[in-house]
Motif scaffolding. Structure first.
Motif, PDB file in Angstrom:
ATOM      1  N   ARG A   1      61.282  50.918  33.676  1.00  0.00           N
ATOM      2  CA  ARG A   1      61.821  50.030  32.650  1.00  0.00           C
ATOM      3  C   ARG A   1      63.345  49.945  32.711  1.00  0.00           C
ATOM      4  O   ARG A   1      63.910  48.881  32.470  1.00  0.00           O
ATOM      5  CB  ARG A   1      61.372  50.531  31.264  1.00  0.00           C
ATOM      6  CG  ARG A   1      61.715  49.591  30.149  1.00  0.00           C
ATOM      7  CD  ARG A   1      61.112  50.050  28.837  1.00  0.00           C
ATOM      8  NE  ARG A   1      59.671  49.837  28.795  1.00  0.00           N
ATOM      9  CZ  ARG A   1      58.897  50.212  27.785  1.00  0.00           C
ATOM     10  NH1 ARG A   1      59.415  50.826  26.746  1.00  0.00           N
ATOM     11  NH2 ARG A   1      57.599  49.981  27.828  1.00  0.00           N
TER      12      ARG A   1
ATOM     13  N   ASP B   1      56.330  51.876  31.688  1.00  0.00           N
ATOM     14  CA  ASP B   1      56.575  53.256  31.262  1.00  0.00           C
ATOM     15  C   ASP B   1      55.275  53.926  30.860  1.00  0.00           C
ATOM     16  O   ASP B   1      54.225  53.266  30.779  1.00  0.00           O
ATOM     17  CB  ASP B   1      57.680  53.384  30.207  1.00  0.00           C
ATOM     18  CG  ASP B   1      57.196  53.168  28.781  1.00  0.00           C
ATOM     19  OD1 ASP B   1      56.080  52.651  28.583  1.00  0.00           O
ATOM     20  OD2 ASP B   1      57.957  53.512  27.849  1.00  0.00           O
TER      21      ASP B   1
ATOM     22  N   LYS C   1      52.367  45.292  32.295  1.00  0.00           N
ATOM     23  CA  LYS C   1      52.559  45.719  30.891  1.00  0.00           C
ATOM     24  C   LYS C   1      54.000  46.156  30.653  1.00  0.00           C
ATOM     25  O   LYS C   1      54.512  47.021  31.365  1.00  0.00           O
ATOM     26  CB  LYS C   1      51.606  46.890  30.601  1.00  0.00           C
ATOM     27  CG  LYS C   1      52.021  47.841  29.461  1.00  0.00           C
ATOM     28  CD  LYS C   1      51.843  47.233  28.106  1.00  0.00           C
ATOM     29  CE  LYS C   1      52.187  48.188  26.963  1.00  0.00           C
ATOM     30  NZ  LYS C   1      53.609  48.507  26.799  1.00  0.00           N
TER      31      LYS C   1
ATOM     32  N   ASP D   1      61.521  45.501  25.685  1.00  0.00           N
ATOM     33  CA  ASP D   1      62.683  46.325  26.069  1.00  0.00           C
ATOM     34  C   ASP D   1      63.177  45.953  27.465  1.00  0.00           C
ATOM     35  O   ASP D   1      62.458  46.129  28.460  1.00  0.00           O
ATOM     36  CB  ASP D   1      62.303  47.807  26.079  1.00  0.00           C
ATOM     37  CG  ASP D   1      61.919  48.320  24.704  1.00  0.00           C
ATOM     38  OD1 ASP D   1      61.618  47.495  23.821  1.00  0.00           O
ATOM     39  OD2 ASP D   1      61.903  49.552  24.522  1.00  0.00           O
TER      40      ASP D   1
ATOM     41  N   GLY E   1      58.590  59.283  22.715  1.00  0.00           N
ATOM     42  CA  GLY E   1      59.538  58.469  23.483  1.00  0.00           C
ATOM     43  C   GLY E   1      58.957  58.119  24.833  1.00  0.00           C
ATOM     44  O   GLY E   1      58.324  58.958  25.482  1.00  0.00           O
ATOM     45  N   GLY E   2      59.153  56.881  25.249  1.00  0.00           N
ATOM     46  CA  GLY E   2      58.586  56.414  26.517  1.00  0.00           C
ATOM     47  C   GLY E   2      59.241  57.081  27.707  1.00  0.00           C
ATOM     48  O   GLY E   2      58.564  57.665  28.572  1.00  0.00           O
TER      49      GLY E   2
ATOM     50  N   LYS F   1      53.742  59.473  22.769  1.00  0.00           N
ATOM     51  CA  LYS F   1      53.962  58.519  21.684  1.00  0.00           C
ATOM     52  C   LYS F   1      55.139  57.600  21.980  1.00  0.00           C
ATOM     53  O   LYS F   1      56.254  58.060  22.226  1.00  0.00           O
ATOM     54  CB  LYS F   1      54.240  59.275  20.369  1.00  0.00           C
ATOM     55  CG  LYS F   1      54.256  58.374  19.149  1.00  0.00           C
ATOM     56  CD  LYS F   1      54.822  59.085  17.927  1.00  0.00           C
ATOM     57  CE  LYS F   1      56.315  59.063  17.907  1.00  0.00           C
ATOM     58  NZ  LYS F   1      56.925  57.767  17.612  1.00  0.00           N
ATOM     59  N   SER F   2      54.890  56.336  21.951  1.00  0.00           N
ATOM     60  CA  SER F   2      55.992  55.381  21.986  1.00  0.00           C
ATOM     61  C   SER F   2      56.903  55.679  20.802  1.00  0.00           C
ATOM     62  O   SER F   2      56.434  56.005  19.709  1.00  0.00           O
ATOM     63  CB  SER F   2      55.421  53.970  21.858  1.00  0.00           C
ATOM     64  OG  SER F   2      56.383  53.139  21.277  1.00  0.00           O
ATOM     65  N   GLY F   3      58.201  55.563  21.032  1.00  0.00           N
ATOM     66  CA  GLY F   3      59.159  55.869  19.973  1.00  0.00           C
ATOM     67  C   GLY F   3      58.845  55.191  18.657  1.00  0.00           C
ATOM     68  O   GLY F   3      58.902  55.809  17.588  1.00  0.00           O
ATOM     69  N   ASN F   4      58.452  53.928  18.728  1.00  0.00           N
ATOM     70  CA  ASN F   4      58.282  53.148  17.502  1.00  0.00           C
ATOM     71  C   ASN F   4      56.922  53.311  16.849  1.00  0.00           C
ATOM     72  O   ASN F   4      56.714  52.835  15.739  1.00  0.00           O
ATOM     73  CB  ASN F   4      58.463  51.659  17.817  1.00  0.00           C
ATOM     74  CG  ASN F   4      59.863  51.367  18.283  1.00  0.00           C
ATOM     75  OD1 ASN F   4      60.825  51.790  17.661  1.00  0.00           O
ATOM     76  ND2 ASN F   4      59.988  50.658  19.392  1.00  0.00           N
TER      77      ASN F   4
ATOM     78  N   ASP G   1      49.119  53.204  25.999  1.00  0.00           N
ATOM     79  CA  ASP G   1      48.806  52.208  24.972  1.00  0.00           C
ATOM     80  C   ASP G   1      47.837  51.158  25.542  1.00  0.00           C
ATOM     81  O   ASP G   1      46.792  50.840  24.936  1.00  0.00           O
ATOM     82  CB  ASP G   1      50.165  51.609  24.542  1.00  0.00           C
ATOM     83  CG  ASP G   1      50.077  50.408  23.654  1.00  0.00           C
ATOM     84  OD1 ASP G   1      49.011  50.177  23.075  1.00  0.00           O
ATOM     85  OD2 ASP G   1      51.110  49.709  23.534  1.00  0.00           O
TER      86      ASP G   1
ATOM     87  N   THR H   1      54.235  55.758  28.064  1.00  0.00           N
ATOM     88  CA  THR H   1      53.589  55.559  26.765  1.00  0.00           C
ATOM     89  C   THR H   1      52.979  54.159  26.699  1.00  0.00           C
ATOM     90  O   THR H   1      51.941  53.952  26.076  1.00  0.00           O
ATOM     91  CB  THR H   1      54.601  55.736  25.614  1.00  0.00           C
ATOM     92  OG1 THR H   1      55.786  55.026  25.944  1.00  0.00           O
ATOM     93  CG2 THR H   1      54.928  57.189  25.386  1.00  0.00           C
ATOM     94  N   GLY H   2      53.648  53.215  27.362  1.00  0.00           N
ATOM     95  CA  GLY H   2      53.128  51.850  27.419  1.00  0.00           C
ATOM     96  C   GLY H   2      51.817  51.801  28.183  1.00  0.00           C
ATOM     97  O   GLY H   2      50.883  51.066  27.819  1.00  0.00           O
TER      98      GLY H   2
ATOM     99  N   CYS I   1      57.027  46.492  27.123  1.00  0.00           N
ATOM    100  CA  CYS I   1      57.018  46.942  25.734  1.00  0.00           C
ATOM    101  C   CYS I   1      56.801  45.788  24.756  1.00  0.00           C
ATOM    102  O   CYS I   1      57.271  44.664  24.970  1.00  0.00           O
ATOM    103  CB  CYS I   1      58.336  47.646  25.429  1.00  0.00           C
ATOM    104  SG  CYS I   1      58.253  48.609  23.927  1.00  0.00           S
ATOM    105  N   SER I   2      56.131  46.089  23.659  1.00  0.00           N
ATOM    106  CA  SER I   2      55.915  45.085  22.620  1.00  0.00           C
ATOM    107  C   SER I   2      57.238  44.705  21.945  1.00  0.00           C
ATOM    108  O   SER I   2      57.273  43.765  21.159  1.00  0.00           O
ATOM    109  CB  SER I   2      54.931  45.612  21.580  1.00  0.00           C
ATOM    110  OG  SER I   2      55.476  46.761  20.957  1.00  0.00           O
TER     111      SER I   2
HETATM  112  O1  LIG Z   1      54.320  48.121  23.825  1.00  0.00           O
HETATM  113  C1  LIG Z   1      54.761  49.089  23.215  1.00  0.00           C
HETATM  114  O2  LIG Z   1      55.438  48.997  22.178  1.00  0.00           O
HETATM  115  C2  LIG Z   1      54.526  50.456  23.811  1.00  0.00           C
HETATM  116  O3  LIG Z   1      53.362  50.464  24.564  1.00  0.00           O
HETATM  117  C3  LIG Z   1      55.628  50.833  24.721  1.00  0.00           C
HETATM  118  O4  LIG Z   1      55.837  50.257  25.763  1.00  0.00           O
HETATM  119  C4  LIG Z   1      56.385  51.963  24.291  1.00  0.00           C
HETATM  120  O5  LIG Z   1      57.667  52.138  24.870  1.00  0.00           O
HETATM  121  P1  LIG Z   1      58.645  53.212  24.203  1.00  0.00           P
HETATM  122  O6  LIG Z   1      59.002  52.695  22.842  1.00  0.00           O
HETATM  123  O7  LIG Z   1      59.803  53.361  25.100  1.00  0.00           O
HETATM  124  O8  LIG Z   1      57.855  54.474  24.109  1.00  0.00           O
END
Ligand SMILES: O=C(O)[C@@H](O)C(=O)COP(=O)(O)O
Ligand SMILES: Nc1ncnc2c1ncn2[C@@H]1O[C@H](COP(=O)(O)OP(=O)(O)O)[C@@H](O)[C@H]1O
Length: 421
Positions: free
Chosen positions: A54, A9, A83, A89, A360-361, A403-406, A15, A11-12, A85-86
């Motif tokens: 994703r 995604d 890559k 997901d 949000g990604g 911005k990634s949601g988290n 990152d 945002t990923g 998500c951390s």
């Molecule tokens: O690895 C991560 O947490 C981020 O780089 C990521 O993939 C963000 O995904 P979303 O939370 O869907 O924005």
């Protein structure tokens, strides 16, 4: 180019680009696969291709990721990174397992690794279990994610449901053993190895031991040690002086489609700080009560009334999201919101808005797609994992924060603006 990365995604991807850039690589991020990838790659040590794979059907994600791998290979990449998500997901259908497995077959690999650890953002893996700060992921807000609820913390089990390849664990003791210990375990048996990793030294050990695997899969932080290894081998060109990151003049807006707990806190903080706010929802869009036109009218008026950017958000608590999903279907509810926010972004860009924060990604993928952006340059870091970026194509550059949601601290939206000022 040394490293070709495929991110599931946007945002990923940003990152990962930030981590590679912070560690001294010249990075270009593309949105989707541009026709001129070779030209893009000529100026970069790493190219990060952002897909939106994703949550699409697994076979489509596999096809898209293989296309990206072939294109990166043709553009000269020698090593590859997938890559995700951390917070890992995914669902039982994928897409981490199917994509990792297909890429392994493509690179003729019997074994590779998987590790979402990102200690700086509180994601760690121990005994193969994924933690978000002090909680198992299954006890974190990720258990209620609108598209990929994460309810099993055992990554060996999670990944085993997604792939027919055997899944094993490299425990922390091996991760912290003598140099070569990780590689010895990983290359001894076919399969995908979940790597325990609880601090950055574990992540740097991955690079030290596994830099010669054609493919590493993981969260962005897993790549943090790779630039130093490449540099020590003389693979990186001396970084040319970067042109300063100058944000174009123009108005700004914040568009939030993430329903994460952190984004909702950031929205509350923006409200408390007096930013003009407009809440939208999936059912209102489906019924035609909320349209791109009504939202753009609000933003234009609000942006003319003061220095602070307006916020448009669909972010809602899990109960509200569940009700919308029951009425509309999980994917349709998401698509309605994403499409609308994309249309709003495109319309505002056409009216002189040049600074857009998107939370949000999936949301950011829709926003950047609607803006027609295809390549990004990485700028200053707002919070770990989130830089300002500048579009490299189109008539006028746009400044985006995807911005990634988290991610991000509670005052992220305000901080993002201050950084550009
Ligand atoms: O690895 C991560 O947490 C981020 O780089 C990521 O993939 C963000 O995904 P979303 O939370 O869907 O924005
Ligand atoms: N009010 C809502 N009702 C239903 N779905 C929503 C609502 N608001 C946002 N969504 C959807 O939830 C998903 C959030 O995913 P994403 O943008 O990736 O955020 P995150 O980074 O937090 O994972 C998107 O598909 C978005 O359109």
């Amino acid at each position: 180019m040394i490293l070709g990365a495929i991110a599931d995604d946007l945002t990923g991807a940003t990152d990962l680009s930030l981590i590679l850039a912070r560690n001294g690589m010249r990075v270009v991020q593309t949105i989707g696969l541009p026709d001129d990838l070779g030209a893009v790659a000529a100026e970069a040590d790493a190219v990060v291709v952002a897909l939106k794979s994703r949550t699409i059907p697994a076979e489509e994600a596999v096809a898209m990721s293989l296309d990206a791998a072939r294109a990166l290979q043709a553009a000269g990449a020698r090593r590859f990174f997938f890559k995700y998500c951390s917070t890992f997901d995914s669902t039982d259908e994928g897409n981490i397992g199917p994509v990792a497995s297909a890429l392994m077959s493509h690179f003729d690999m019997e074994c590779s690794v998987a590790c979402p650890s990102f200690p700086e953002n509180g994601r760690t893996v121990y005994q193969g279990h994924l933690f978000v700060h002090d909680r198992l992921i299954s006890d974190s807000p990720m258990k209620d994610h609108p598209l990929t609820p994460m309810r099993d913390p055992d990554l060996v089990r999670v990944l085993s449901r997604q792939t027919e390849r055997p899944v094993h664990l490299v425990p922390l003791a091996t991760m912290r053993g003598a140099p070569g210990a990780i590689a010895a375990q990983v290359t001894a048996t076919p399969g995908i190895f979940i790597l325990d990793a609880i601090d950055d030294s574990d992540l740097r050990a991955i690079a030290r031991d596994l830099a010669d695997l054609p493919l590493i899969t993981g969260g962005s932080a897993v790549a943090m040690g790779l630039p130093d290894i490449y540099r020590a081998r003389g693979w990186l060109s001396a970084a040319a002086a970067q042109a300063p990151f100058e944000a174009p003049a123009g108005k700004g807006v914040i568009l939030a489609g993430s329903c994460s707990e952190m984004t909702r806190k950031q929205i509350d903080a923006a409200r408390r700080a007096g930013l003009p706010m407009l809440q939208i929802d999936a059912e209102g869009i489906a019924e035609g009560r909320i349209t791109a036109g009504t939202v753009v009218d609000f933003v234009e008026k609000a942006a003319g009334q003061g220095p602070l950017p307006p916020v448009v958000y669909s972010s809602a608590d899990p109960g509200t999201v569940a009700r919308a999903q029951k009425a509309l279907g999980r994917m349709r509810a998401g698509e309605l919101v994403e499409t609308l926010l994309g249309e709003v972004a495109a319309s505002l860009a056409g009216r002189g808005f040049t600074r857009i924060v998107s939370a949000g990604g999936e949301t950011s993928g829709a926003v950047a797609g609607a803006l027609g952006a295809s390549a990004l340059r990485i700028g200053p870091e707002i919070d770990p994992g989130v830089p300002w970026v500048m579009t490299l194509d189109g008539e006028r550059p746009l400044c985006l924060a995807l911005k990634s949601g988290n991610f991000g601290s509670e005052d992220f939206f305000l901080k993002a603006w201050e950084l550009l000022a």
